[in-house]
Design a protein around this motif. Sequence first.
Motif, PDB file in Angstrom:
ATOM      1  N   THR A   1     -10.392  -6.139 -48.878  1.00  0.00           N
ATOM      2  CA  THR A   1     -10.617  -5.493 -47.582  1.00  0.00           C
ATOM      3  C   THR A   1     -11.874  -6.077 -46.965  1.00  0.00           C
ATOM      4  OG1 THR A   1     -11.024  -3.387 -46.428  1.00  0.00           O
ATOM      5  CG2 THR A   1     -11.923  -3.598 -48.647  1.00  0.00           C
ATOM      6  N   PHE A   2     -11.973  -5.966 -45.640  1.00  0.00           N
ATOM      7  CA  PHE A   2     -13.167  -6.425 -44.934  1.00  0.00           C
ATOM      8  C   PHE A   2     -14.080  -5.263 -44.574  1.00  0.00           C
ATOM      9  CE2 PHE A   2      -9.865  -9.571 -44.164  1.00  0.00           C
ATOM     10  CZ  PHE A   2     -10.529 -10.770 -44.390  1.00  0.00           C
ATOM     11  N   ASP A   3     -13.751  -4.066 -45.059  1.00  0.00           N
ATOM     12  CA  ASP A   3     -14.526  -2.868 -44.718  1.00  0.00           C
ATOM     13  C   ASP A   3     -15.565  -2.581 -45.797  1.00  0.00           C
ATOM     14  OD1 ASP A   3     -15.028  -0.324 -43.249  1.00  0.00           O
ATOM     15  OD2 ASP A   3     -14.248   0.548 -45.108  1.00  0.00           O
TER      16      ASP A   3
ATOM     17  N   ARG B   1      -9.244   7.918 -64.104  1.00  0.00           N
ATOM     18  CA  ARG B   1     -10.039   9.049 -64.611  1.00  0.00           C
ATOM     19  C   ARG B   1     -10.397  10.005 -63.477  1.00  0.00           C
ATOM     20  NH1 ARG B   1     -11.438   4.679 -67.877  1.00  0.00           N
ATOM     21  NH2 ARG B   1     -13.083   3.916 -66.501  1.00  0.00           N
ATOM     22  N   TRP B   2     -10.683   9.470 -62.294  1.00  0.00           N
ATOM     23  CA  TRP B   2     -10.966  10.338 -61.147  1.00  0.00           C
ATOM     24  C   TRP B   2      -9.746  11.203 -60.824  1.00  0.00           C
ATOM     25  CZ3 TRP B   2     -13.576   6.685 -56.979  1.00  0.00           C
ATOM     26  CH2 TRP B   2     -14.807   6.222 -57.492  1.00  0.00           C
ATOM     27  N   GLN B   3      -8.595  10.569 -60.871  1.00  0.00           N
ATOM     28  CA  GLN B   3      -7.373  11.310 -60.528  1.00  0.00           C
ATOM     29  C   GLN B   3      -7.092  12.422 -61.543  1.00  0.00           C
ATOM     30  OE1 GLN B   3      -3.204   9.435 -60.163  1.00  0.00           O
ATOM     31  NE2 GLN B   3      -4.022   9.325 -58.080  1.00  0.00           N
ATOM     32  N   GLN B   4      -7.351  12.126 -62.810  1.00  0.00           N
ATOM     33  CA  GLN B   4      -7.154  13.155 -63.849  1.00  0.00           C
ATOM     34  C   GLN B   4      -8.076  14.346 -63.633  1.00  0.00           C
ATOM     35  OE1 GLN B   4      -7.746  11.038 -67.537  1.00  0.00           O
ATOM     36  NE2 GLN B   4      -5.956   9.719 -67.218  1.00  0.00           N
ATOM     37  N   LYS B   5      -9.252  14.101 -63.057  1.00  0.00           N
ATOM     38  CA  LYS B   5     -10.222  15.172 -62.808  1.00  0.00           C
ATOM     39  C   LYS B   5     -10.052  15.806 -61.427  1.00  0.00           C
ATOM     40  CE  LYS B   5     -13.717  12.979 -65.780  1.00  0.00           C
ATOM     41  NZ  LYS B   5     -15.044  12.310 -65.800  1.00  0.00           N
ATOM     42  N   GLY B   6      -9.045  15.368 -60.683  1.00  0.00           N
ATOM     43  CA  GLY B   6      -8.808  15.917 -59.361  1.00  0.00           C
ATOM     44  C   GLY B   6      -9.726  15.377 -58.285  1.00  0.00           C
ATOM     45  N   LYS B   7     -10.437  14.281 -58.567  1.00  0.00           N
ATOM     46  CA  LYS B   7     -11.373  13.712 -57.600  1.00  0.00           C
ATOM     47  C   LYS B   7     -10.722  12.644 -56.702  1.00  0.00           C
ATOM     48  CE  LYS B   7     -15.444  14.425 -60.556  1.00  0.00           C
ATOM     49  NZ  LYS B   7     -16.587  13.769 -61.242  1.00  0.00           N
ATOM     50  N   LEU B   8      -9.478  12.307 -57.004  1.00  0.00           N
ATOM     51  CA  LEU B   8      -8.764  11.308 -56.220  1.00  0.00           C
ATOM     52  C   LEU B   8      -7.343  11.806 -56.019  1.00  0.00           C
ATOM     53  CD1 LEU B   8      -8.821   8.381 -54.995  1.00  0.00           C
ATOM     54  CD2 LEU B   8      -7.874   7.601 -57.177  1.00  0.00           C
ATOM     55  N   PRO B   9      -6.876  11.891 -54.788  1.00  0.00           N
ATOM     56  CA  PRO B   9      -5.516  12.386 -54.546  1.00  0.00           C
ATOM     57  C   PRO B   9      -4.474  11.385 -55.020  1.00  0.00           C
ATOM     58  CG  PRO B   9      -6.461  11.573 -52.501  1.00  0.00           C
ATOM     59  CD  PRO B   9      -7.567  11.538 -53.527  1.00  0.00           C
ATOM     60  N   PRO B  10      -3.258  11.832 -55.266  1.00  0.00           N
ATOM     61  CA  PRO B  10      -2.176  10.892 -55.604  1.00  0.00           C
ATOM     62  C   PRO B  10      -1.961   9.900 -54.472  1.00  0.00           C
ATOM     63  CG  PRO B  10      -1.510  13.177 -55.997  1.00  0.00           C
ATOM     64  CD  PRO B  10      -2.803  13.231 -55.245  1.00  0.00           C
ATOM     65  N   ILE B  11      -1.461   8.741 -54.812  1.00  0.00           N
ATOM     66  CA  ILE B  11      -1.166   7.738 -53.793  1.00  0.00           C
ATOM     67  C   ILE B  11      -0.063   8.271 -52.879  1.00  0.00           C
ATOM     68  CG2 ILE B  11      -0.274   5.418 -53.389  1.00  0.00           C
ATOM     69  CD1 ILE B  11      -3.101   5.500 -54.547  1.00  0.00           C
ATOM     70  N   ASP B  12      -0.282   8.170 -51.582  1.00  0.00           N
ATOM     71  CA  ASP B  12       0.690   8.606 -50.587  1.00  0.00           C
ATOM     72  C   ASP B  12       1.704   7.480 -50.378  1.00  0.00           C
ATOM     73  OD1 ASP B  12       2.112   9.245 -48.288  1.00  0.00           O
ATOM     74  OD2 ASP B  12       0.396  10.199 -47.320  1.00  0.00           O
ATOM     75  N   GLU B  13       2.911   7.636 -50.950  1.00  0.00           N
ATOM     76  CA  GLU B  13       3.907   6.575 -50.877  1.00  0.00           C
ATOM     77  C   GLU B  13       4.379   6.322 -49.447  1.00  0.00           C
ATOM     78  OE1 GLU B  13       7.054   7.196 -53.645  1.00  0.00           O
ATOM     79  OE2 GLU B  13       5.750   7.160 -55.402  1.00  0.00           O
TER      80      GLU B  13
ATOM     81  N   ASP C   1      -6.242 -12.265 -51.024  1.00  0.00           N
ATOM     82  CA  ASP C   1      -5.657 -11.000 -51.492  1.00  0.00           C
ATOM     83  C   ASP C   1      -6.144  -9.833 -50.646  1.00  0.00           C
ATOM     84  OD1 ASP C   1      -4.531 -12.430 -53.543  1.00  0.00           O
ATOM     85  OD2 ASP C   1      -5.667 -11.481 -55.145  1.00  0.00           O
ATOM     86  N   LEU C   2      -5.225  -8.907 -50.346  1.00  0.00           N
ATOM     87  CA  LEU C   2      -5.558  -7.656 -49.674  1.00  0.00           C
ATOM     88  C   LEU C   2      -4.919  -6.487 -50.431  1.00  0.00           C
ATOM     89  CD1 LEU C   2      -4.944  -8.517 -45.897  1.00  0.00           C
ATOM     90  CD2 LEU C   2      -7.145  -8.432 -47.089  1.00  0.00           C
ATOM     91  N   ILE C   3      -5.476  -5.294 -50.253  1.00  0.00           N
ATOM     92  CA  ILE C   3      -4.928  -4.076 -50.847  1.00  0.00           C
ATOM     93  C   ILE C   3      -4.658  -3.069 -49.731  1.00  0.00           C
ATOM     94  CG2 ILE C   3      -5.419  -2.078 -52.324  1.00  0.00           C
ATOM     95  CD1 ILE C   3      -6.975  -3.881 -54.163  1.00  0.00           C
ATOM     96  N   TYR C   4      -3.469  -2.448 -49.781  1.00  0.00           N
ATOM     97  CA  TYR C   4      -3.132  -1.418 -48.790  1.00  0.00           C
ATOM     98  C   TYR C   4      -2.752  -0.117 -49.514  1.00  0.00           C
ATOM     99  CZ  TYR C   4       1.731  -2.786 -49.846  1.00  0.00           C
ATOM    100  OH  TYR C   4       2.915  -3.069 -50.484  1.00  0.00           O
ATOM    101  N   GLY C   5      -2.490   0.919 -48.734  1.00  0.00           N
ATOM    102  CA  GLY C   5      -2.142   2.211 -49.327  1.00  0.00           C
ATOM    103  C   GLY C   5      -3.335   2.945 -49.895  1.00  0.00           C
ATOM    104  N   ILE C   6      -4.517   2.651 -49.365  1.00  0.00           N
ATOM    105  CA  ILE C   6      -5.754   3.254 -49.872  1.00  0.00           C
ATOM    106  C   ILE C   6      -5.887   4.676 -49.322  1.00  0.00           C
ATOM    107  CG2 ILE C   6      -8.279   3.072 -49.901  1.00  0.00           C
ATOM    108  CD1 ILE C   6      -7.852   0.006 -49.529  1.00  0.00           C
ATOM    109  N   PRO C   7      -6.042   5.695 -50.172  1.00  0.00           N
ATOM    110  CA  PRO C   7      -6.105   7.079 -49.688  1.00  0.00           C
ATOM    111  C   PRO C   7      -7.429   7.398 -48.987  1.00  0.00           C
ATOM    112  CG  PRO C   7      -6.492   7.007 -52.048  1.00  0.00           C
ATOM    113  CD  PRO C   7      -6.124   5.615 -51.638  1.00  0.00           C
ATOM    114  N   ASN C   8      -7.402   8.466 -48.202  1.00  0.00           N
ATOM    115  CA  ASN C   8      -8.612   8.970 -47.529  1.00  0.00           C
ATOM    116  C   ASN C   8      -9.301   7.907 -46.681  1.00  0.00           C
ATOM    117  OD1 ASN C   8      -8.183  11.425 -48.819  1.00  0.00           O
ATOM    118  ND2 ASN C   8      -9.517  10.905 -50.539  1.00  0.00           N
ATOM    119  N   ARG C   9      -8.499   7.068 -46.017  1.00  0.00           N
ATOM    120  CA  ARG C   9      -9.065   5.999 -45.196  1.00  0.00           C
ATOM    121  C   ARG C   9      -8.348   5.973 -43.859  1.00  0.00           C
ATOM    122  NH1 ARG C   9     -10.053  -0.497 -45.799  1.00  0.00           N
ATOM    123  NH2 ARG C   9      -7.863  -0.762 -45.320  1.00  0.00           N
ATOM    124  N   ASP C  10      -9.097   5.821 -42.801  1.00  0.00           N
ATOM    125  CA  ASP C  10      -8.514   5.762 -41.465  1.00  0.00           C
ATOM    126  C   ASP C  10      -7.499   4.621 -41.390  1.00  0.00           C
ATOM    127  OD1 ASP C  10      -8.222   5.004 -38.593  1.00  0.00           O
ATOM    128  OD2 ASP C  10      -9.673   6.633 -38.317  1.00  0.00           O
ATOM    129  N   ALA C  11      -6.311   4.921 -40.897  1.00  0.00           N
ATOM    130  CA  ALA C  11      -5.242   3.930 -40.855  1.00  0.00           C
ATOM    131  C   ALA C  11      -5.623   2.701 -40.035  1.00  0.00           C
ATOM    132  CB  ALA C  11      -3.970   4.562 -40.293  1.00  0.00           C
TER     133      ALA C  11
END
Length: 381
Positions: free
Chosen positions: A124-126, A203-215, A160-170
């Motif tokens: 990402t460039f952000d 590990r964040w997701q197991q602790k509830g600190k990261l939401p599931p990936i929004d498919e 390389d780029l990554i998409y589908g990142i949660p909690n990020r402005d589209a």
Amino acid sequence: MHLYLHIPFCRQACHYCDFHFSTNLSQKSALVDALCAEISLQKGYLPGKTLETIYFGGGTPSLLTEPELAQLFETIHTHFTVSPTAEITLEANPDDLNDTPETGLSKLNVLRQYVNRLSIGIQTFDEATLRWMNRAHTATEAATCVWQAREAGFENMSVDLIYGIPNRDASLWTADLNQVLALDVPHISAYALTVEPDTAFGRWQQKGKLPPIDENLAAGQFEELVQALRDKGYEHYEISNFAKPGRYARHNTAYWQRRPYLGVGPSAHSYNGHSRQFNIANNTRYVSAVQKGELPATVEKLTTVDQVNEYLLTGLRTQWGCSLAELTTLLGANFAERQARDLTEVYNAGWLLRDNDQLRLTEAGKLFADRVAATLFVEQD
């Protein structure tokens, strides 16, 4: 022939990565020695001696020094012939390519002596997203590394780029696409973020600190990606890979087309057409074994069913798809007849089409590639 070298070292651990690597660089020299020793041990693994592609993956291969690269290539040339037209790729992080003004482009000039293609992990460039991922480079480095690589003589590059990142402005994904298209690189790889258990994100997701990936979010951004790159003349030749005409990644295409390859280094895989070989994913144990002249690998002989299912899994991801004739030859029985019910299911879902002898995913099916392949998998008798 195709050669892969796994360089299992990184400056820091990205929060999403579950590849085999270490942030302790103290073993790097010993590991390079071991890679050279394994190349010698494995020189007879594949028939033929001419390498059409060489790929340095990891980890972060751009951490290799000039003496280490020289040592590796001296060993490669001792045991193999490298084709004059070989594609030689090295994965690189932007922070390794952006040298300071005092040193100019020295690192890139060193790399240019040995490799002719860079695969740059920008993601990402952000700036905020880079920090959240725990990437080692900055947004500024992401934006300038491609131009600096071009100045050093690299024209064959992938980003390389990554998409589908949660909690990020589209809008940030749209901005990433606009910025990477402005760079006009010949090849772009884009991957949906996945959360693996043994990672910081897991590990964040197991602790509830990261939401599931929004498919649905990931699917929408994938569709935006495909359209944006198609409009700029890129060919969508594999689910995650896009290239200008004639600029496909030759090494990775060899994997998808089931061509034999040798992989050296801890966690590296090899394939010779009838079996797969998996090196141990432990640096210390790998180095120790190779120093003794032993190969720390597990061999898996592929059954007929294994080969059919692997062909489905990899072939359907590409624009070429899978040949029904090839599937029938591998299976030793008429594939279309044996899997008729499953084929009808994916045809009716609108995910697969038959074009004479070829099975190919539809545009809708590209969102369900693994599911389509799994549906068509042949069961062991």
